[in-house]
Design a protein around this motif. Structure first.
Motif, short mmCIF file in Angstrom:
data_model
loop_
_atom_site.label_atom_id
_atom_site.label_comp_id
_atom_site.label_asym_id
_atom_site.label_seq_id
_atom_site.Cartn_x
_atom_site.Cartn_y
_atom_site.Cartn_z
N PRO A 1 3.84 1.98 5.55
CA PRO A 1 4.88 1.43 4.68
C PRO A 1 6.04 2.42 4.57
CG PRO A 1 3.13 2.36 3.36
CD PRO A 1 2.69 2.47 4.80
N LEU B 1 1.43 5.65 -0.16
CA LEU B 1 0.91 6.83 0.52
C LEU B 1 -0.41 7.38 -0.02
CD1 LEU B 1 3.62 9.38 1.65
CD2 LEU B 1 1.96 8.11 3.00
N GLN C 1 15.17 -1.16 -21.31
CA GLN C 1 14.05 -1.77 -20.59
C GLN C 1 13.68 -0.91 -19.39
OE1 GLN C 1 15.14 -6.03 -19.95
NE2 GLN C 1 16.66 -5.54 -21.50
N VAL D 1 15.54 -0.14 -10.21
CA VAL D 1 16.01 1.21 -10.52
C VAL D 1 14.80 2.09 -10.77
CG1 VAL D 1 17.48 2.59 -11.99
CG2 VAL D 1 18.03 0.21 -11.60
N VAL E 1 8.32 4.94 2.72
CA VAL E 1 8.07 5.79 1.56
C VAL E 1 9.40 6.42 1.16
CG1 VAL E 1 5.70 6.24 2.27
CG2 VAL E 1 7.51 7.80 2.99
N LEU F 1 17.53 6.81 -13.09
CA LEU F 1 17.66 6.66 -14.55
C LEU F 1 17.86 8.02 -15.22
CD1 LEU F 1 15.03 3.98 -15.58
CD2 LEU F 1 17.51 3.80 -15.63
N ARG F 2 17.20 9.03 -14.67
CA ARG F 2 17.27 10.35 -15.29
C ARG F 2 18.67 10.95 -15.20
NH1 ARG F 2 11.27 12.33 -13.21
NH2 ARG F 2 10.17 11.51 -15.01
N VAL G 1 8.05 -6.83 -13.40
CA VAL G 1 9.32 -6.70 -12.69
C VAL G 1 9.35 -7.47 -11.39
CG1 VAL G 1 10.34 -4.56 -13.52
CG2 VAL G 1 8.54 -4.47 -11.81
N PRO H 1 11.96 0.63 -16.24
CA PRO H 1 11.10 0.01 -15.23
C PRO H 1 9.70 0.61 -15.32
CG PRO H 1 12.45 1.71 -14.24
CD PRO H 1 12.91 1.59 -15.67
N ALA I 1 22.91 8.58 -17.29
CA ALA I 1 23.76 8.82 -18.46
C ALA I 1 24.81 9.88 -18.15
CB ALA I 1 22.89 9.26 -19.64
N GLU J 1 4.60 9.76 -11.10
CA GLU J 1 6.03 9.95 -11.37
C GLU J 1 6.24 10.40 -12.80
OE1 GLU J 1 9.02 6.79 -9.73
OE2 GLU J 1 7.12 5.77 -10.07
N ALA J 2 5.48 9.77 -13.70
CA ALA J 2 5.67 10.06 -15.12
C ALA J 2 5.02 11.38 -15.53
CB ALA J 2 5.10 8.92 -15.95
N LEU K 1 10.05 9.86 -20.51
CA LEU K 1 10.40 9.57 -19.11
C LEU K 1 11.38 10.60 -18.53
CD1 LEU K 1 10.85 5.68 -19.17
CD2 LEU K 1 8.94 6.97 -18.20
N GLY K 2 11.82 11.54 -19.36
CA GLY K 2 12.77 12.53 -18.87
C GLY K 2 14.19 11.99 -18.76
N LEU K 3 14.51 10.95 -19.54
CA LEU K 3 15.87 10.42 -19.53
C LEU K 3 16.71 11.20 -20.54
CD1 LEU K 3 15.07 6.57 -19.58
CD2 LEU K 3 15.17 8.13 -17.63
N VAL K 4 17.97 11.40 -20.21
CA VAL K 4 18.87 12.19 -21.06
C VAL K 4 19.14 11.42 -22.36
CG1 VAL K 4 21.17 13.19 -21.22
CG2 VAL K 4 19.95 13.20 -19.02
N GLN L 1 9.74 16.96 -22.58
CA GLN L 1 8.95 16.03 -21.78
C GLN L 1 7.56 16.62 -21.53
OE1 GLN L 1 10.44 15.40 -17.84
NE2 GLN L 1 9.38 13.45 -17.58
N VAL M 1 0.85 -1.18 0.00
CA VAL M 1 0.00 0.00 0.00
C VAL M 1 0.89 1.23 0.00
CG1 VAL M 1 -1.87 1.19 1.16
CG2 VAL M 1 -1.67 -1.28 1.36
N LEU N 1 -1.74 11.57 6.51
CA LEU N 1 -2.89 10.67 6.68
C LEU N 1 -3.96 11.37 7.52
CD1 LEU N 1 -1.01 7.33 7.59
CD2 LEU N 1 -1.46 8.32 5.33
N LEU O 1 12.98 6.05 -11.61
CA LEU O 1 13.14 7.15 -12.56
C LEU O 1 14.22 8.18 -12.20
CD1 LEU O 1 9.83 8.46 -14.12
CD2 LEU O 1 11.84 7.46 -15.22
N VAL P 1 6.72 2.69 -14.02
CA VAL P 1 6.67 3.82 -13.09
C VAL P 1 5.20 4.11 -12.80
CG1 VAL P 1 8.82 4.80 -13.97
CG2 VAL P 1 6.66 5.52 -14.97
N GLU Q 1 8.35 11.45 -1.81
CA GLU Q 1 6.92 11.27 -1.54
C GLU Q 1 6.54 11.95 -0.24
OE1 GLU Q 1 5.06 7.08 -2.34
OE2 GLU Q 1 7.15 6.79 -1.81
#
Lengths: 641, 641
Positions: free
Chosen positions: B327, A161, A325, B159, B329, B164-165, A188, A327, B168, A333-334, A307-310, A266, A159, B309, B161, A329, B333
Motif C-alpha cells: 500500500p 505498514l 472536529q 486532514v 505509505v 493540523l499541528r 470519516v 480526525p 493555526a 500517531e497520538a 493532539l499537539g495542536l497549537v 502533550q 492494510v 517487511l 495530524l 488518528v 512511516e
C-alpha cells in the motif's frame, strides 16, 4: 412515651413525642456526627428510620431517593411514635471517595449488539499454506480466506505498514490460523474499505477491548470496556500531570506557547493516560496492545494539547480552535500506548469553550431527545451551559475564572487531601466547623468548600449581600486583615500549615464575580431563546465538581437558580459517559457529531445583554432576591434581611 | 592516390586505396586507441567519416544510428576515395561514465498535463480572518475558502495530524493567505476524499516537486522531477549502502533474519536514498520537504527491506512475498526524508523474483502495447525475463547467481574503479589487453569484463566449448593453477594488488552455469507459449548491467540468442523510468498495476523442461551451435571449430 430503638447500636430509649432523634441518641450515649452544629445544613447526621412515624423539619441534602429509603436528618427529625432507627457508618454518608478507587458503575445500553453497533470486529481465518503451484503472496491469501470464510467485502481491504511488517511471521507462527482485527467502518470514511488493525496467531475472538477517556483540566479518567458485552470492566483516574505546568486552561495555553511547551504538555497528558491504561491492563490481565479503539472527550484546550495542536488562538479573541472536529488518528500517531494502529477518536466539540466534553455530556444526558427544556451545566474553570430540548440546543461558556477550582483565592486549593470541603458557621457564635478531605488538618479550602463557606457567611450574617464582611460582630473571626476585612475559618493551631486559614474581601469579590458570570450565562441563554428560567424542566449538573456541589449552598449564593430541588439532577462525569457511548456504537458516535454540529454557540463577550445580567448577579444571591424564594425564606427565619 | 584529411587533428595524408584508416592515421602520427589490437572487436577505434567513400569490413559494436552518423571502426574500414575524418575525443566513445555524474536524459511525455495527469496539486487560497461574529474554526475556514475559490469537492477533505499541528500558525503567519498541497486521488482510494499533504504560507504554486526512485541491489537512483512540467530536473545515484551487509539478495535476506538485521538493512537503504535526496535538494536549491510524492521501483527483496517487511519467505520454497502490491505509505512511516506526509508509493511486482523493477521496466518499454512479441531481459544476480505482446505477458526468473555481478568468481568484483570491464585476447599470441574502469591498475574483473573474457577465451581458442582450458597452447598465460587450469588476465606487475588476476576452471564453470540458466529461461518461456525464439521481434535489454553488456560477447558465449543485431535494444535503467512514469501520471501508475496483475509468472523450479534446457545450454555458446550462426561463422573464420 414512644420508644426509639437504635438497631445499629442495640440500644433503646423512651422519649417524649417531638424529641429530635439526635437528642434521643445522645440520651443513650450515641454521638451522631453534626458538623454544622445541628442546624440541618450539613446533612452529616443522616440516619435511616426503618419503622415508625417521624416528622422531618428539613430534608436538606437528602435526595428524594434517600428520603424514600427512610433517610432523615437526626437533628431535624422529630419522633412521632415508636421508631426503629439505624445510624449508618459515617463512610456510607461520605459522598466523596478518593477518585482512584472509584469504579464507575455504568449501565450497558440494553440493546448493545457488537455485530451491528461496533465498528471493530475480529475474524478468525484458516489460510491455505502456499506451495510452488500456488505462490500467491501472504496478503492476497489472507484476503482470499477472509472472503471465502466470512463473505466479507474485502477487495480493497486497507492494510498498513505495521501489520504488513508482522504478517509473514504471524502467519507462519500461527500455522496459517490467525485472527484479524478489522475496523469495518469509521465515521470519516463510512464507505471506505475495512482496515486491518491487527493480526494475531490463533483464535483470539473471545475478547475485544476498547477504552473511553475523559481528559479533564484537573482529572483524567479511563474506562476499560469489553466491546463484546459492552460492559465497563474497570475504571481508573488520576490528576492530569499537566497540573504541574498550570492549574487552569489559560495558564496551560500560555505555557504551551513557550519553546517546547506544547510538546511538554502533550507529553504530560500522555504520561497520565498511558499510566492509567497500563494500570488497567495489568489489573485486568490483558496487554495494552489488545486495546483496539479509544474515544476521547475533553474540553477543546485539552484536546488540542493531547493532539499537539497549537492552542494559542483559543485564548485570544476571537477565540478560534484549529478544528472542533479532529480526525481520527492512530494510537501511534497520538502517542497513546495501546495497539499502535488502534483508532484514537477525539470527539467533536462546538467551539473554543464548549468542547467535546460538553457535546459528549449533553448527548449522554439524553436532554436532546426530550420535549421539555433542560439546562445542562458543567462548572469548572469555565461554566459551560447548554439549554435546549429535542428541537434546539444553545450553548455558552462563561469565564468563571479559576476561583471555584481554588485558584485566585488566597487560601484556595484543589480538592485534595487537606482541603476544607464543607463549612458550617454557627448563627449566634459565628464559630466555624468544617470537614476536611481525608480527615486531616486543613491546608486550604477547595471549590465546594468555598461555595459552602460563602453560603454560611451570608446566611449567618458574617457578610451582607454585597459581600461586605460585618466587622461589628462579636467574634474574633471577623477582623481587619492585610487584604481588608477577613473571616478566619481555621486558627493556626488547627491548620496543617501552622497558619490561619482565612477568606478576605478580595477572595469574596473574586468568587462573587465568578458566580455572577455563571448565573448571567443562564439568564442570557434563556433570554436569547425567549424562555423563562423557571420554566426549565430539569437542571442537569455535570462534571466531577458538580458531584460535590451542594445545591442548597449553590442556590444560597445565587450560583444556581432557586428551583424545586427535585428538578436538579447530578449526572456525574457525563464527558466520560459520552465517550463510552461513542466507543460502543456507531449510532452514539454519529449522534455526538450531529449534536455538536447543530448546537448553537453564543459568544457571551459578543452579547450586549451579558454585562447587565452579570452586574445584576453581583449580589448574594442576586439583585432580584424574589427570584430566590427559598433563600428569602431562610434569611427571614434568621432575621438577617 | 586518395587524400585522407584528419579534420580534428588538422593533418592530411595520401594513401593507396584499400588502406585501413587506422594505418593512415598512424602515418601522420595519430595513434587511434585500439585495445583489441585492431581485430575489430572492441569498437574503441570508432572515427567519424564526414565525407568520402569507405568500405566497412566490420561494424561490430556500432549502432545503426552511429553508422548512419558516419561512425566507422578505424581498424576495419578501408579508404575508397578522398576522405574527411574526425577522430572524436575518447570520452565521446566511452559509454561508461561514473554513475554519480550521469544525469538521466529522460524525455517528458509529450502530452503531460499536470491538471489531469497528476494526483498532486497546489491551491492558493485567501481566507477570511475570523471574528467574534464568525468564529468558525481554522480548518472549516480553509475548507470554505477552498470550495469558494476553487470549486473543489471538499466536504470530506482528509486532514492528518501533522497538518493540523501547524495549521493555526501557518494561517496566522501567512496572514490568511496560504497554499494547500492536495493529493486529489490515490490509486488505492480513487473515490476517497482529497488529502491535505501540506499547508504553506503565501503562494507557492509555482513549484511542485516529486521524486522517482529505483532501489537496486547494487545501485540506488533518484530522479528529482518537476511535476509542473514533468521534467527530470536532476538525478543522482549511489551504491546501496546495504552492500556492506551482503552483495546479493540472498545474503541480504539471511542478514535480515539476524536480530536487528532487518532494521539495520532498512536503515542502510534509507541512509542511501535520504542522502541522494538531500544532495539533489541542495544542488537544486529546494528543501527536501518540498518533495511531495515519491514512487519507488525495485526487486521484491529490496522493496521488502525498504519497507521493513520480513523477507525470509522470499528465499525459502515456495518463495512467497508478504505482498506484491504494497500500500502507499507516508514518508514519515517509511522513514524517507521528504515531506513527512508525502505519499511514498512502492510499485507492484509480480512475485518474489519478478519485482516492481520488472513491472515498471516492462511498462516503460512499451512492449505490452505492441502487436509482435518482445523479449525483455534484465540480467543481474537473477535474470528476469519477460516475453509477450499487447495480449499476453509471461515472466520468469532464473537464479543466475551472483557470478555476473563479480561474486563467486575468484577475481570477480563489482563494476567500480579498478575493475576490468573489457578484455581482448590476441588470436595468435593469446596475450590479453583490457580496459579498466577509471583507467587505473586492475584489481579484478566485473560482470561485463567476465563476459568479454569468456567470449575472447572461447573465440581465440584459449578454451573449448565445454569451458576446458587448452593447456597445450604456447603461452605462459594458460597454466595449471591451484584450482585447476587457469588463464592469467593480468600479471602481478600490472595489477593494483600486486598479484596476478586470473580466471580458473571453477570460475568458468560458475559462469557457464549462470549463462545457461538465463538462456534456458528464454527457451522455457518461449516453449511454454509455443513460439520460437527466432520469431521474437525485439530483445529489450534492461538494467544498469545491460547498459555495459556487449551483445557480440554475450551472443558468443550463448548468454543472448543469436539474432539480427538490430533487434537488440538497450533500454538502460527501465526500473527508474517506470517509477518516473508512475510519478507523473495516474495512467502510468494504473498501467503498471494492471500490467503486474496480468503478467503470468512461471516458476522455473516447478517446470520440468527447465533442467533439460539448462543442460543443453551448458556449452559455449550452446549444444545446438546451429542456433548461433554468427558465432559459427566467426569460429570458422578463426578455424577453431
Amino acid at each position: 412515651m414512644p420508644t426509639v430503638t437504635f438497631k445499629s447500636h442495640d440500644r433503646e430509649v423512651e422519649v417524649p413525642g417531638g424529641t429530635v432523634i439526635s437528642d434521643a441518641a445522645r440520651m443513650v450515649g450515641i454521638e451522631v456526627s453534626m458538623p454544622c452544629g445541628g442546624q440541618g445544613r450539613c446533612g452529616r447526621c443522616a440516619v435511616v428510620v426503618e419503622q415508625g412515624e417521624v416528622q422531618r423539619r428539613s430534608v436538606a441534602r437528602l435526595s428524594p431517593e434517600a428520603i424514600s429509603e427512610g433517610y432523615a436528618l437526626a437533628c431535624q427529625t422529630t419522633v412521632q411514635g415508636d421508631l426503629v432507627v439505624t445510624i449508618p457508618p459515617q463512610e456510607k454518608i461520605e459522598r466523596r471517595l478518593p477518585a482512584s478507587q472509584r469504579v464507575a458503575e455504568v449501565a450497558v445500553p440494553l440493546a448493545y449488539d457488537p455485530s451491528t453497533d461496533q465498528t471493530l470486529r475480529k475474524y478468525f481465518v484458516q489460510i491455505e499454506p502456499p506451495s510452488l503451484s500456488d505462490n500467491t503472496d501472504d496478503l492476497a491469501r489472507v484476503r482470499r480466506a477472509l472472503q471465502a470464510q466470512h463473505g466479507a467485502e474485502v477487495p480493497r481491504l486497507k492494510v498498513e505498514l505495521p501489520v504488513l511488517r508482522k504478517l509473514a511471521n504471524v502467519l507462519r507462527e500461527g500455522q496459517w490460523k490467525v485472527t484479524l482485527v478489522l475496523e469495518t467502518e469509521t465515521w470519516v470514511s463510512p464507505d471506505g474499505p475495512p482496515r486491518v488493525v491487527d493480526v494475531k496467531t490463533g483464535d483470539t475472538t473471545s475478547s475485544l477491548w476498547g477504552a473511553a477517556v475523559d481528559i479533564g483540566t484537573t482529572s483524567n479518567v479511563v474506562h476499560l470496556v469489553d466491546l463484546l458485552t459492552g460492559r465497563v470492566v474497570d475504571s481508573a483516574s488520576d490528576y492530569n500531570h499537566q497540573i504541574a505546568r498550570g492549574e487552569d486552561i489559560i495558564s496551560r495555553i500560555i505555557f504551551a506557547s513557550k519553546p517546547q511547551g506544547l510538546g511538554e504538555l502533550q507529553g504530560l497528558v500522555l504520561e497520565t493516560i498511558n499510566g492509567l491504561l497500563r494500570g488497567l491492563a495489568e489489573r485486568n490481565g490483558i496487554a495494552t496492545d489488545e486495546i483496539y479503539k479509544m474515544t476521547v472527550a475533553g474540553n477543546s484546550t485539552m484536546i488540542h494539547l493531547f493532539l499537539g495542536l497549537v492552542p494559542d488562538s483559543i485564548r485570544l479573541e476571537p477565540y478560534i480552535t484549529t478544528t472542533n472536529q479532529p480526525p481520527p488518528v492512530t494510537a501511534s500517531e497520538a502517542g497513546v500506548e495501546i495497539n499502535p494502529l488502534a483508532t484514537v477518536d477525539c470527539l467533536p466539540g462546538v467551539g473554543s469553550y464548549v468542547g467535546a466534553d460538553i457535546s459528549a455530556g449533553v448527548y449522554s444526558s439524553d436532554m436532546c431527545s426530550l420535549q421539555d427544556v433542560s439546562l445542562f451545566i458543567d462548572i469548572g474553570t469555565n461554566g459551560e451551559i447548554v439549554l435546549g430540548d429535542c428541537d434546539w440546543l444553545i450553548s455558552c461558556a462563561c469565564s468563571a475564572g479559576p476561583a471555584f477550582e481554588g485558584a485566585g483565592v488566597q487560601d484556595g486549593m484543589r480538592a485534595t487531601a487537606g482541603a476544607i470541603e464543607e463549612v458550617w458557621i454557627d448563627d449566634s457564635t459565628f464559630e466555624a466547623t468544617y470537614r476536611v478531605i481525608g480527615d486531616e488538618k486543613p491546608r486550604g479550602i477547595c471549590g465546594s468548600g468555598l461555595i459552602s463557606l460563602l453560603a454560611e457567611m451570608f446566611i449567618s450574617g458574617v457578610m451582607d449581600k454585597r459581600g461586605n464582611l460585618n466587622l461589628g460582630l462579636d467574634t474574633p473571626r471577623v477582623r481587619e486583615g492585610d487584604h481588608g476585612p477577613e473571616y478566619v475559618v481555621a486558627w493556626s493551631s488547627e491548620s496543617a500549615a501552622g497558619r490561619e486559614i482565612t477568606i478576605n474581601k478580595v477572595d469574596v469579590d473574586n468568587l462573587l464575580r465568578a458566580k455572577a458570570a455563571v448565573y448571567a450565562g443562564f439568564s442570557v441563554l434563556a433570554r436569547s431563546v425567549g424562555i423563562d428560567l423557571s420554566s426549565v424542566g430539569r437542571i442537569l449538573i455535570a462534571g466531577a465538581f458538580g458531584q460535590y456541589l451542594d445545591v442548597e449552598n449553590a442556590v444560597q449564593i445565587g450560583l444556581l437558580p432557586d428551583m424545586p430541588r427535585d428538578r436538579f439532577k447530578f449526572l456525574g462525569n457525563t464527558s466520560i459517559l459520552g465517550a463510552y457511548m461513542a466507543l460502543l456504537s456507531k449510532e452514539g458516535r454519529k449522534g455526538i457529531s450531529e449534536l455538536a454540529q447543530r448546537m448553537t454557540y453564543l459568544e457571551l463577550s459578543a452579547d450586549n445583554t451579558f454585562h447587565d445580567e452579570w452586574m445584576s448577579a453581583l449580589f448574594f444571591p442576586h439583585t432580584n432576591i424574589n427570584d430566590f424564594p427559598s433563600v428569602l425564606e431562610l434569611l427571614e427565619q434568621n432575621r438577617h434581611l
